[in-house]
Design a protein around this motif. Structure first.
Motif: not given
Length: 398
Positions: A365-377, A379-384, A85-87, A386-393
């Protein structure tokens, strides 16, 4: 991609397999930022599909996943849905092809999402649409192609209905969804409000069935399988040559047929009562095709093709991948492009179509690897952070 027509458009793709992701592929080809949400355990099944597995990888995935960013998120969890929903709150379009009712069960139906994001456009691709008594059914292309009328008329008349050899129903519905998204965005420019694009596979097939319904309604005629020809359209068929290679010839207009008769050394056939006009040729289609086949069978395709082309008659070979890659016209127009790939080194695939003269699409570019852009997106789109992302992981949401 500053020249791309959809630069600045953000799309959240929540589909899998072909129908929904083909819509995302088209939008991505023309510059949209397509963020694909995938199950962290395996991702889109298209990562594994295909009859061949060079270096253990699917050659299908680099095409349908091209120009997309991969973000892993488990939508079966509350946190995963909150993240989605945040995205979506920062996006223009959502593309999904879950079974109807799935998003509603997760509290992510269009009414819920658009209440906070009234400009959202949601493309929903399914077998039978979002409404009606069949909407709950599993909707694969083979059923949509059958119910849409395509299967019954495909193949030889003395055999069971054949399939096209590709999942054409899925691709047509993805194409319809992409067209619908563009219409909905244009409407949003005027009204400020988004809407649902409901693309059903069977209706996407039905829309290309020409006059099949109207002809039956007016005459009672049920179109049947006719093999390599269209009944009543003659000559327009595949014909043998001396080498055994088939050649396509289409000369069903009066002027073209006369030119073909001249090439055959039979100018009299153009004035024959059996072949003198479109209706007459259609009524005597079988015998006319036999005459032409007897002539082409004694011709070398290498000399016959240029003679037909010079006369302005539609003609050509039946291409496979090797012929496409060797053809100078494909090369001149860059119909097939070579794209870098992290494992294969490089891969060839079809370019982005249709061609726009000022703002063309491209395979970035060709298709990405699974989860290749998770952290960047995130951070940049949802505003999370690094600690929040690590917690979700750590909680296996990602």
């Amino acid at each position: 991609m500053a020249q791309s027509p959809l630069t600045g458009l953000r799309v959240i793709e929540m589909g899998s397999l072909i129908a929904g992701p083909f819509c995302g592929q088209i939008l991505g080809d023309f510059g949209a930022e397509v963020i694909k949400l995938e199950d962290p355990r395996a991702g889109d099944p298209m990562r594994q599909w295909g009859r061949s597995k060079p270096q253990g990888l699917s050659p299908w995935w680099p095409v349908i996943g091209r120009n997309k960013k991969s973000v892993t998120v488990d939508l079966r969890t509350d946190e995963g849905r909150d993240l989605a929903r945040a995205l979506i709150a920062k996006a223009d379009v959502v593309v999904e092809n879950f079974r109807p009712g799935t998003l509603e069960a997760w509290g992510m139906g269009y009414e819920a999402l658009s209440a906070e994001h009234p400009g959202l456009v949601m493309a929903r691709v399914s077998g039978f649409g979002q409404t009606g008594p069949y909407s709950h059914r599993a909707g694969y292309a083979l059923v949509g192609e059958a119910m849409g009328g395509l299967r019954h008329i495909t193949g030889e008349p003395d055999r069971n209905p054949a399939r096209a050899g590709i999942s054409i129903g899925d691709s047509l519905s993805g194409l319809n969804a992409a067209l619908g998204v563009m219409m909905a965005l244009h409407s949003r420019d005027r009204t400020g409000r988004g809407q649902v694009v409901d693309a059903a596979i069977y209706e996407s097939v039905l829309t290309v069935m020409e006059n099949l319904i109207t002809e039956y309604d007016l005459t009672g005629y049920v179109r049947e399988r006719s093999g390599a020809v269209l009944p009543g359209i003659a000559p327009s068929n595949v014909y043998p040559t001396r080498s055994g290679e088939l050649i396509l010839i289409g000369a069903n207009q009066d002027t073209l047929f006369r030119r073909l008769c001249d090439l055959m050394g039979r100018p009299d056939l153009a004035d024959d009562v059996r072949y003198k006009d479109h209706a007459a040729r259609g009524a005597h289609q079988g015998e006319l095709d036999a005459r032409i086949a007897a002539w082409t069978a004694d011709q070398e395709i290498e000399t016959l093709l240029p003679r037909l082309e010079e006369a302005g008659i539609a003609t050509g070979r039946i291409y496979r991948a090797p012929e496409m890659l060797a053809d100078p016209h494909f090369a001149a127009r860059e119909s097939i492009v070579t794209v870098p790939h992290p494992v294969f080194g490089q891969v060839k695939m079809q370019n982005a179509f249709p061609r726009l003269s000022e703002t063309p699409g491209a395979v970035r570019w060709t298709a990405p690897t699974l989860g290749e852009h998770t952290d960047a997106v995130l951070r940049e789109v949802a505003g999370l952070s690094a600690d929040a992302i690590a917690g979700l992981r750590a909680r296996k949401v990602l």
